[in-house]
Design an enzyme around this catalytic site. Structure first.
Site, PDB file in Angstrom:
ATOM      1  N   SER A   2       0.869  -1.164   0.000  1.00  0.00           N
ATOM      2  CA  SER A   2       0.000   0.000   0.000  1.00  0.00           C
ATOM      3  C   SER A   2       0.909   1.218   0.000  1.00  0.00           C
ATOM      4  CB  SER A   2      -0.877  -0.017   1.249  1.00  0.00           C
ATOM      5  OG  SER A   2      -1.655   1.156   1.314  1.00  0.00           O
ATOM      6  N   LYS A  23      -2.916   5.081  -2.783  1.00  0.00           N
ATOM      7  CA  LYS A  23      -3.966   5.889  -2.162  1.00  0.00           C
ATOM      8  C   LYS A  23      -4.340   7.002  -3.126  1.00  0.00           C
ATOM      9  CE  LYS A  23      -4.049   3.936   1.974  1.00  0.00           C
ATOM     10  NZ  LYS A  23      -5.263   3.345   2.556  1.00  0.00           N
ATOM     11  N   ASP A  81      -7.107   2.947  -3.324  1.00  0.00           N
ATOM     12  CA  ASP A  81      -7.862   3.021  -2.067  1.00  0.00           C
ATOM     13  C   ASP A  81      -8.159   4.494  -1.787  1.00  0.00           C
ATOM     14  OD1 ASP A  81      -8.953   2.799   0.471  1.00  0.00           O
ATOM     15  OD2 ASP A  81      -7.211   1.812   1.379  1.00  0.00           O
ATOM     16  N   GLU A  83     -10.983   0.515  -3.612  1.00  0.00           N
ATOM     17  CA  GLU A  83     -11.297   0.241  -2.206  1.00  0.00           C
ATOM     18  C   GLU A  83     -11.965   1.464  -1.573  1.00  0.00           C
ATOM     19  OE1 GLU A  83      -7.795  -1.120  -0.154  1.00  0.00           O
ATOM     20  OE2 GLU A  83      -8.712  -0.962   1.836  1.00  0.00           O
ATOM     21  N   ASP A 123     -13.692  -1.702   2.866  1.00  0.00           N
ATOM     22  CA  ASP A 123     -12.800  -1.766   4.027  1.00  0.00           C
ATOM     23  C   ASP A 123     -13.576  -1.177   5.212  1.00  0.00           C
ATOM     24  OD1 ASP A 123     -10.890  -1.122   6.012  1.00  0.00           O
ATOM     25  OD2 ASP A 123      -9.430  -0.258   4.669  1.00  0.00           O
ATOM     26  N   LYS A 162      -9.813  -6.701   8.278  1.00  0.00           N
ATOM     27  CA  LYS A 162      -8.784  -6.236   9.219  1.00  0.00           C
ATOM     28  C   LYS A 162      -9.188  -6.708  10.605  1.00  0.00           C
ATOM     29  CE  LYS A 162      -7.390  -2.038   6.753  1.00  0.00           C
ATOM     30  NZ  LYS A 162      -7.584  -0.560   6.642  1.00  0.00           N
ATOM     31  N   GLY A 185      -4.041  -3.789   6.144  1.00  0.00           N
ATOM     32  CA  GLY A 185      -2.995  -3.442   7.102  1.00  0.00           C
ATOM     33  C   GLY A 185      -3.301  -2.102   7.727  1.00  0.00           C
TER      34      GLY A 185
HETATM   35  O1  OSB Z   1      -7.221   1.944   4.353  1.00  0.00           O
HETATM   36  O2  OSB Z   1      -6.036   0.224   4.221  1.00  0.00           O
HETATM   37  C1  OSB Z   1      -6.213   1.349   4.673  1.00  0.00           C
HETATM   38  C2  OSB Z   1      -3.174   2.462   6.720  1.00  0.00           C
HETATM   39  C3  OSB Z   1      -3.790   3.128   7.760  1.00  0.00           C
HETATM   40  C4  OSB Z   1      -5.156   3.234   7.758  1.00  0.00           C
HETATM   41  C5  OSB Z   1      -5.919   2.683   6.724  1.00  0.00           C
HETATM   42  C6  OSB Z   1      -5.313   1.989   5.697  1.00  0.00           C
HETATM   43  C7  OSB Z   1      -3.907   1.910   5.680  1.00  0.00           C
HETATM   44  C8  OSB Z   1      -3.150   1.277   4.620  1.00  0.00           C
HETATM   45  C9  OSB Z   1      -1.759   0.798   4.967  1.00  0.00           C
HETATM   46  O3  OSB Z   1      -3.530   1.182   3.480  1.00  0.00           O
HETATM   47  C10 OSB Z   1      -1.630  -0.673   4.890  1.00  0.00           C
HETATM   48  C11 OSB Z   1      -0.323  -1.115   5.485  1.00  0.00           C
HETATM   49  O4  OSB Z   1       0.667  -1.121   4.755  1.00  0.00           O
HETATM   50  O5  OSB Z   1      -0.280  -1.454   6.685  1.00  0.00           O
HETATM   51 MG    MG Z   2      -8.355   0.736   3.046  1.00  0.00          MG
END
Ligand code: OSB
Ligand code: MG
Length: 368
Positions: A135, A163, A188, A213, A238, A262, A290
Protein backbone atom coordinates in the site's frame (compact mmCIF):
# COMPACT_ATOMS: atom_id res chain seq x y z
CA UNK A 1 -7.60 -21.32 30.44
CA UNK A 2 -7.78 -18.76 33.24
CA UNK A 3 -7.18 -15.15 32.29
CA UNK A 4 -5.11 -13.87 35.19
CA UNK A 5 -3.76 -10.52 34.15
CA UNK A 6 -3.33 -8.18 31.21
CA UNK A 7 -0.72 -5.50 30.65
CA UNK A 8 -1.53 -2.54 28.41
CA UNK A 9 1.32 -0.58 26.89
CA UNK A 10 1.61 2.33 24.56
CA UNK A 11 4.75 2.25 22.48
CA UNK A 12 5.89 4.88 20.00
CA UNK A 13 7.44 3.79 16.72
CA UNK A 14 8.53 6.15 13.97
CA UNK A 15 7.70 5.16 10.39
CA UNK A 16 10.65 5.15 7.98
CA UNK A 17 8.66 7.56 5.85
CA UNK A 18 5.38 9.38 6.49
CA UNK A 19 2.28 7.56 5.26
CA UNK A 20 -0.35 9.82 3.71
CA UNK A 21 -3.96 8.92 2.98
CA UNK A 22 -7.01 11.00 2.03
CA UNK A 23 -7.74 11.43 5.75
CA UNK A 24 -4.31 12.49 6.97
CA UNK A 25 -0.63 11.77 7.46
CA UNK A 26 0.97 9.34 9.91
CA UNK A 27 4.64 9.66 10.95
CA UNK A 28 4.97 8.56 14.55
CA UNK A 29 2.77 5.59 15.34
CA UNK A 30 1.31 5.33 18.82
CA UNK A 31 0.64 1.62 19.24
CA UNK A 32 -1.34 -0.07 22.00
CA UNK A 33 0.07 -3.50 22.80
CA UNK A 34 -1.65 -5.96 25.11
CA UNK A 35 0.06 -8.83 26.88
CA UNK A 36 -2.27 -11.41 28.44
CA UNK A 37 -1.23 -13.80 31.20
CA UNK A 38 -3.20 -17.02 30.78
CA UNK A 39 -2.15 -19.64 33.35
CA UNK A 40 1.37 -18.22 33.12
CA UNK A 41 1.48 -18.37 29.32
CA UNK A 42 1.82 -14.97 27.69
CA UNK A 43 -0.12 -14.01 24.57
CA UNK A 44 0.41 -10.77 22.69
CA UNK A 45 -2.06 -8.55 20.88
CA UNK A 46 -2.08 -5.15 19.19
CA UNK A 47 -4.91 -2.70 18.83
CA UNK A 48 -4.84 -1.02 15.44
CA UNK A 49 -6.55 2.09 16.81
CA UNK A 50 -4.95 5.19 15.38
CA UNK A 51 -3.61 8.39 16.87
CA UNK A 52 -6.82 10.18 15.87
CA UNK A 53 -10.42 9.26 14.94
CA UNK A 54 -10.08 9.78 11.18
CA UNK A 55 -10.04 6.22 9.81
CA UNK A 56 -12.74 5.21 12.29
CA UNK A 57 -13.97 6.57 15.62
CA UNK A 58 -11.53 4.65 17.80
CA UNK A 59 -8.20 6.01 19.01
CA UNK A 60 -5.46 4.73 21.31
CA UNK A 61 -7.13 6.68 24.13
CA UNK A 62 -10.60 5.21 23.60
CA UNK A 63 -9.24 1.68 23.22
CA UNK A 64 -7.31 2.00 26.47
CA UNK A 65 -10.36 3.32 28.33
CA UNK A 66 -12.70 0.64 26.96
CA UNK A 67 -10.21 -2.11 27.76
CA UNK A 68 -9.69 -0.95 31.33
CA UNK A 69 -13.26 0.03 32.23
CA UNK A 70 -15.38 -2.46 30.30
CA UNK A 71 -13.54 -5.35 28.64
CA UNK A 72 -11.16 -6.32 31.41
CA UNK A 73 -14.00 -6.58 33.98
CA UNK A 74 -15.78 -9.06 31.67
CA UNK A 75 -12.83 -11.44 31.31
CA UNK A 76 -11.01 -10.80 34.60
CA UNK A 77 -10.09 -14.09 36.29
CA UNK A 78 -12.42 -15.92 33.95
CA UNK A 79 -12.03 -19.57 33.05
CA UNK A 80 -12.51 -20.20 29.31
CA UNK A 81 -12.13 -23.36 27.26
CA UNK A 82 -10.90 -21.52 24.18
CA UNK A 83 -10.18 -18.01 22.89
CA UNK A 84 -13.05 -18.58 20.50
CA UNK A 85 -15.51 -17.95 23.37
CA UNK A 86 -14.26 -14.47 24.08
CA UNK A 87 -15.85 -12.59 21.18
CA UNK A 88 -19.38 -13.43 22.32
CA UNK A 89 -18.55 -12.52 25.94
CA UNK A 90 -17.54 -9.04 24.77
CA UNK A 91 -20.78 -8.48 22.84
CA UNK A 92 -22.44 -6.31 25.56
CA UNK A 93 -19.92 -3.60 24.65
CA UNK A 94 -21.14 -2.15 21.38
CA UNK A 95 -18.53 -1.37 18.77
CA UNK A 96 -14.98 -0.56 19.93
CA UNK A 97 -13.72 -3.46 17.86
CA UNK A 98 -10.09 -2.34 17.93
CA UNK A 99 -10.12 -2.41 21.73
CA UNK A 100 -11.75 -5.86 21.65
CA UNK A 101 -9.32 -7.17 19.05
CA UNK A 102 -6.23 -6.31 21.12
CA UNK A 103 -7.53 -8.58 23.88
CA UNK A 104 -9.10 -11.27 21.72
CA UNK A 105 -6.07 -11.89 19.53
CA UNK A 106 -3.73 -11.97 22.54
CA UNK A 107 -5.85 -14.81 23.97
CA UNK A 108 -5.64 -16.69 20.67
CA UNK A 109 -1.84 -16.37 20.79
CA UNK A 110 -1.82 -17.64 24.39
CA UNK A 111 -4.04 -20.61 23.50
CA UNK A 112 -1.86 -21.57 20.53
CA UNK A 113 1.24 -21.33 22.73
CA UNK A 114 -0.38 -23.50 25.42
CA UNK A 115 -1.27 -26.08 22.78
CA UNK A 116 2.18 -25.71 21.20
CA UNK A 117 0.77 -25.15 17.72
CA UNK A 118 1.19 -22.28 15.28
CA UNK A 119 -1.69 -19.81 15.53
CA UNK A 120 -2.37 -20.30 11.80
CA UNK A 121 -3.11 -23.99 12.46
CA UNK A 122 -5.33 -23.24 15.43
CA UNK A 123 -7.35 -20.86 13.26
CA UNK A 124 -7.72 -23.55 10.58
CA UNK A 125 -5.34 -21.96 8.07
CA UNK A 126 -4.30 -24.01 5.05
CA UNK A 127 -1.64 -21.85 3.36
CA UNK A 128 2.03 -22.14 4.16
CA UNK A 129 2.79 -18.88 2.41
CA UNK A 130 0.65 -15.86 1.80
CA UNK A 131 0.66 -13.55 -1.25
CA UNK A 132 1.71 -9.97 -0.51
CA UNK A 133 1.03 -6.56 -1.96
CA UNK A 134 2.01 -3.07 -0.89
CA UNK A 135 0.00 0.00 0.00
CA UNK A 136 1.69 3.18 -1.19
CA UNK A 137 0.64 6.45 0.41
CA UNK A 138 -0.07 9.66 -1.48
CA UNK A 139 3.27 10.93 -2.83
CA UNK A 140 4.33 14.56 -3.23
CA UNK A 141 5.32 14.00 -6.89
CA UNK A 142 4.44 11.57 -9.67
CA UNK A 143 8.13 10.79 -10.15
CA UNK A 144 8.28 9.84 -6.47
CA UNK A 145 5.24 7.61 -6.88
CA UNK A 146 6.79 5.82 -9.86
CA UNK A 147 9.99 5.26 -7.89
CA UNK A 148 8.01 3.71 -5.00
CA UNK A 149 6.19 1.39 -7.38
CA UNK A 150 9.43 0.34 -9.06
CA UNK A 151 11.00 -0.42 -5.72
CA UNK A 152 8.05 -2.58 -4.61
CA UNK A 153 7.96 -4.49 -7.89
CA UNK A 154 11.71 -5.09 -7.73
CA UNK A 155 11.22 -6.55 -4.23
CA UNK A 156 8.72 -9.03 -5.72
CA UNK A 157 5.41 -7.71 -4.36
CA UNK A 158 2.48 -9.15 -6.29
CA UNK A 159 0.21 -6.13 -6.45
CA UNK A 160 0.41 -2.39 -6.02
CA UNK A 161 -2.18 -0.31 -4.22
CA UNK A 162 -2.01 3.45 -4.25
CA UNK A 163 -3.97 5.89 -2.16
CA UNK A 164 -6.10 8.39 -4.05
CA UNK A 165 -8.04 11.52 -3.12
CA UNK A 166 -9.94 14.16 -5.11
CA UNK A 167 -7.47 15.89 -7.42
CA UNK A 168 -4.98 13.02 -7.22
CA UNK A 169 -6.86 10.15 -8.79
CA UNK A 170 -7.27 9.67 -12.55
CA UNK A 171 -3.96 11.25 -13.54
CA UNK A 172 -1.65 9.28 -11.21
CA UNK A 173 -3.48 6.09 -12.19
CA UNK A 174 -3.16 6.90 -15.91
CA UNK A 175 0.57 7.58 -15.49
CA UNK A 176 1.15 4.31 -13.62
CA UNK A 177 -0.89 2.29 -16.09
CA UNK A 178 1.03 3.69 -19.05
CA UNK A 179 4.30 2.99 -17.33
CA UNK A 180 3.34 -0.47 -15.99
CA UNK A 181 0.73 -1.87 -18.41
CA UNK A 182 0.50 -5.36 -16.93
CA UNK A 183 0.87 -5.09 -13.15
CA UNK A 184 -1.90 -5.85 -10.69
CA UNK A 185 -2.92 -2.34 -9.67
CA UNK A 186 -5.64 -1.01 -7.35
CA UNK A 187 -6.60 2.19 -5.56
CA UNK A 188 -7.86 3.02 -2.07
CA UNK A 189 -9.84 6.23 -1.50
CA UNK A 190 -10.53 5.88 2.25
CA UNK A 191 -14.02 7.37 1.89
CA UNK A 192 -12.90 10.55 0.10
CA UNK A 193 -15.69 10.62 -2.54
CA UNK A 194 -19.47 10.97 -2.71
CA UNK A 195 -22.00 9.24 -4.90
CA UNK A 196 -22.14 12.42 -7.04
CA UNK A 197 -18.53 11.64 -8.02
CA UNK A 198 -19.64 8.50 -9.89
CA UNK A 199 -18.78 9.96 -13.35
CA UNK A 200 -15.23 10.70 -12.17
CA UNK A 201 -14.80 7.26 -10.59
CA UNK A 202 -16.18 5.69 -13.79
CA UNK A 203 -13.16 7.09 -15.66
CA UNK A 204 -11.02 4.69 -13.62
CA UNK A 205 -12.71 1.78 -15.45
CA UNK A 206 -10.38 2.49 -18.39
CA UNK A 207 -7.31 1.36 -16.40
CA UNK A 208 -8.28 -2.22 -15.54
CA UNK A 209 -7.79 -1.91 -11.83
CA UNK A 210 -8.20 -5.02 -9.69
CA UNK A 211 -10.54 -3.02 -7.48
CA UNK A 212 -11.32 0.37 -5.99
CA UNK A 213 -11.30 0.24 -2.21
CA UNK A 214 -13.79 2.18 -0.07
CA UNK A 215 -14.56 5.15 -2.32
CA UNK A 216 -17.62 6.40 -0.35
CA UNK A 217 -18.72 7.03 3.24
CA UNK A 218 -17.12 4.96 5.99
CA UNK A 219 -20.46 3.46 7.10
CA UNK A 220 -22.49 3.86 3.90
CA UNK A 221 -23.13 0.46 2.34
CA UNK A 222 -26.22 1.67 0.47
CA UNK A 223 -24.40 4.28 -1.63
CA UNK A 224 -21.68 1.77 -2.51
CA UNK A 225 -24.41 -0.51 -3.87
CA UNK A 226 -25.63 2.32 -6.07
CA UNK A 227 -22.11 3.14 -7.20
CA UNK A 228 -21.16 -0.47 -7.95
CA UNK A 229 -24.04 -0.66 -10.46
CA UNK A 230 -22.40 2.14 -12.42
CA UNK A 231 -18.82 0.80 -12.36
CA UNK A 232 -17.10 -2.09 -14.06
CA UNK A 233 -14.21 -1.95 -11.60
CA UNK A 234 -15.03 -4.13 -8.59
CA UNK A 235 -15.54 -2.25 -5.34
CA UNK A 236 -13.74 -3.60 -2.27
CA UNK A 237 -15.08 -2.49 1.09
CA UNK A 238 -12.80 -1.77 4.03
CA UNK A 239 -14.16 0.84 6.52
CA UNK A 240 -17.81 -0.24 6.03
CA UNK A 241 -17.42 -3.84 7.18
CA UNK A 242 -17.49 -4.09 10.98
CA UNK A 243 -19.02 -7.53 11.38
CA UNK A 244 -20.49 -10.49 9.59
CA UNK A 245 -23.89 -8.81 9.18
CA UNK A 246 -22.34 -5.81 7.46
CA UNK A 247 -20.55 -8.23 5.17
CA UNK A 248 -23.82 -10.00 4.42
CA UNK A 249 -25.60 -6.71 3.74
CA UNK A 250 -22.82 -5.52 1.45
CA UNK A 251 -22.72 -8.75 -0.51
CA UNK A 252 -26.49 -9.10 -0.86
CA UNK A 253 -27.05 -5.49 -1.89
CA UNK A 254 -24.20 -5.74 -4.43
CA UNK A 255 -22.19 -3.02 -2.68
CA UNK A 256 -18.89 -4.82 -3.30
CA UNK A 257 -17.34 -7.82 -5.01
CA UNK A 258 -14.34 -8.09 -2.68
CA UNK A 259 -13.85 -7.55 1.05
CA UNK A 260 -10.77 -6.39 2.94
CA UNK A 261 -10.66 -7.98 6.42
CA UNK A 262 -8.78 -6.24 9.22
CA UNK A 263 -8.56 -7.82 12.66
CA UNK A 264 -8.91 -4.51 14.48
CA UNK A 265 -11.85 -3.29 12.46
CA UNK A 266 -13.87 -6.48 12.99
CA UNK A 267 -12.79 -7.22 16.58
CA UNK A 268 -10.41 -10.19 16.40
CA UNK A 269 -9.82 -13.62 14.94
CA UNK A 270 -13.23 -15.10 15.71
CA UNK A 271 -15.28 -12.41 13.89
CA UNK A 272 -12.65 -12.24 11.12
CA UNK A 273 -13.04 -15.96 10.55
CA UNK A 274 -16.84 -15.67 10.49
CA UNK A 275 -16.62 -13.01 7.78
CA UNK A 276 -14.05 -15.12 5.94
CA UNK A 277 -16.37 -18.14 6.04
CA UNK A 278 -19.41 -16.19 4.86
CA UNK A 279 -17.44 -14.70 1.96
CA UNK A 280 -16.04 -18.11 1.08
CA UNK A 281 -19.56 -19.52 0.76
CA UNK A 282 -20.81 -16.68 -1.47
CA UNK A 283 -18.09 -16.73 -3.03
CA UNK A 284 -16.47 -13.34 -2.47
CA UNK A 285 -12.66 -13.22 -2.27
CA UNK A 286 -11.07 -11.53 0.73
CA UNK A 287 -7.64 -10.15 1.54
CA UNK A 288 -5.98 -8.94 4.70
CA UNK A 289 -5.71 -5.20 5.15
CA UNK A 290 -3.00 -3.44 7.10
CA UNK A 291 -2.95 -0.61 9.63
CA UNK A 292 0.80 0.14 9.77
CA UNK A 293 1.15 -2.50 12.48
CA UNK A 294 4.19 -3.37 14.52
CA UNK A 295 5.47 -6.92 14.26
CA UNK A 296 2.88 -8.16 16.78
CA UNK A 297 -0.15 -7.07 14.75
CA UNK A 298 1.62 -8.10 11.55
CA UNK A 299 2.22 -11.61 12.89
CA UNK A 300 -1.51 -11.92 13.66
CA UNK A 301 -2.32 -10.72 10.13
CA UNK A 302 -0.07 -13.42 8.70
CA UNK A 303 -1.77 -16.15 10.73
CA UNK A 304 -5.23 -14.97 9.66
CA UNK A 305 -4.14 -14.73 6.00
CA UNK A 306 -3.37 -18.46 6.02
CA UNK A 307 -7.14 -19.16 5.78
CA UNK A 308 -8.15 -20.49 2.41
CA UNK A 309 -10.30 -17.63 1.06
CA UNK A 310 -7.53 -15.05 1.55
CA UNK A 311 -6.88 -15.60 -2.13
CA UNK A 312 -5.84 -12.07 -3.13
CA UNK A 313 -2.55 -10.42 -2.13
CA UNK A 314 -3.02 -8.40 1.07
CA UNK A 315 -1.42 -5.28 2.55
CA UNK A 316 0.80 -7.34 4.85
CA UNK A 317 4.36 -6.50 3.88
CA UNK A 318 7.89 -6.82 5.28
CA UNK A 319 8.80 -5.15 8.60
CA UNK A 320 11.56 -3.27 6.79
CA UNK A 321 9.04 -1.32 4.70
CA UNK A 322 7.84 0.38 7.87
CA UNK A 323 10.45 0.32 10.62
CA UNK A 324 14.19 0.75 11.00
CA UNK A 325 13.88 -2.01 13.60
CA UNK A 326 10.77 -4.03 14.42
CA UNK A 327 9.78 -5.31 17.89
CA UNK A 328 9.78 -9.00 16.98
CA UNK A 329 12.44 -11.59 16.26
CA UNK A 330 12.86 -12.55 13.46
CA UNK A 331 11.41 -9.63 11.52
CA UNK A 332 8.76 -10.26 8.86
CA UNK A 333 10.45 -10.87 5.53
CA UNK A 334 9.11 -11.21 2.01
CA UNK A 335 10.42 -13.75 -0.51
CA UNK A 336 11.53 -12.79 -4.01
CA UNK A 337 8.16 -14.17 -5.18
CA UNK A 338 6.33 -11.62 -3.02
CA UNK A 339 5.13 -14.03 -0.35
CA UNK A 340 5.54 -14.38 3.41
CA UNK A 341 6.11 -17.87 4.79
CA UNK A 342 3.68 -18.61 7.58
CA UNK A 343 5.80 -19.31 10.67
CA UNK A 344 5.77 -22.79 12.18
CA UNK A 345 6.69 -21.91 15.79
CA UNK A 346 3.88 -21.95 18.39
CA UNK A 347 1.50 -18.99 18.68
CA UNK A 348 2.14 -15.99 16.46
CA UNK A 349 5.49 -17.60 15.68
CA UNK A 350 7.65 -14.50 16.14
CA UNK A 351 9.23 -13.65 19.48
CA UNK A 352 8.37 -10.23 20.98
CA UNK A 353 11.65 -8.43 21.82
CA UNK A 354 10.85 -7.64 25.40
CA UNK A 355 13.75 -5.26 26.12
CA UNK A 356 13.08 -3.26 23.00
CA UNK A 357 9.37 -3.10 23.81
CA UNK A 358 10.22 -1.91 27.34
CA UNK A 359 12.44 0.83 26.01
CA UNK A 360 9.76 2.05 23.58
CA UNK A 361 7.00 2.02 26.23
CA UNK A 362 5.58 5.46 27.08
CA UNK A 363 2.80 4.26 29.35
CA UNK A 364 1.92 0.95 31.01
CA UNK A 365 -0.99 -0.31 33.06
CA UNK A 366 -1.26 -3.72 34.67
CA UNK A 367 -4.80 -4.99 35.25
CA UNK A 368 -5.31 -7.96 37.54
O1 OSB B 1 -7.22 1.94 4.35
O2 OSB B 1 -6.04 0.22 4.22
C1 OSB B 1 -6.21 1.35 4.67
C2 OSB B 1 -3.17 2.46 6.72
C3 OSB B 1 -3.79 3.13 7.76
C4 OSB B 1 -5.16 3.23 7.76
C5 OSB B 1 -5.92 2.68 6.72
C6 OSB B 1 -5.31 1.99 5.70
C7 OSB B 1 -3.91 1.91 5.68
C8 OSB B 1 -3.15 1.28 4.62
C9 OSB B 1 -1.76 0.80 4.97
O3 OSB B 1 -3.53 1.18 3.48
C10 OSB B 1 -1.63 -0.67 4.89
C11 OSB B 1 -0.32 -1.12 5.49
O4 OSB B 1 0.67 -1.12 4.75
O5 OSB B 1 -0.28 -1.45 6.68
MG1 MG C 1 -8.36 0.74 3.05
Amino acid sequence: MRIRKITLREIHLRLLSPFETSFGKSELRRILLLEADVDGTFGWGESTAGENPFYCYETVETAWLILREYLWPIVRGREIASAEEVWDLLAPVRGHNMAKAALEIALWDAEAKQKRVPLANLLGGTRDEIPCGVSIGIQPTTAGLIAKVEEALAAGYQRIKIKIKPGLDVEPVRTLRERFPRIRLMVDANSAYRLEDAPLLKRLDAFHLMMIEQPLGWDDIYSHAQLQRQLETPICLDECIHDVEHARAAIETGACHIINIKLGRVGGHTPARRIHDLCHAKPIPVWCGGMLESGIGRAHNIAMSSLENFSLPGDVAASARYWAEDIIQPEVEVTAQGTIRVPTAPGIGYEPRFDRIESLTKRREVLE
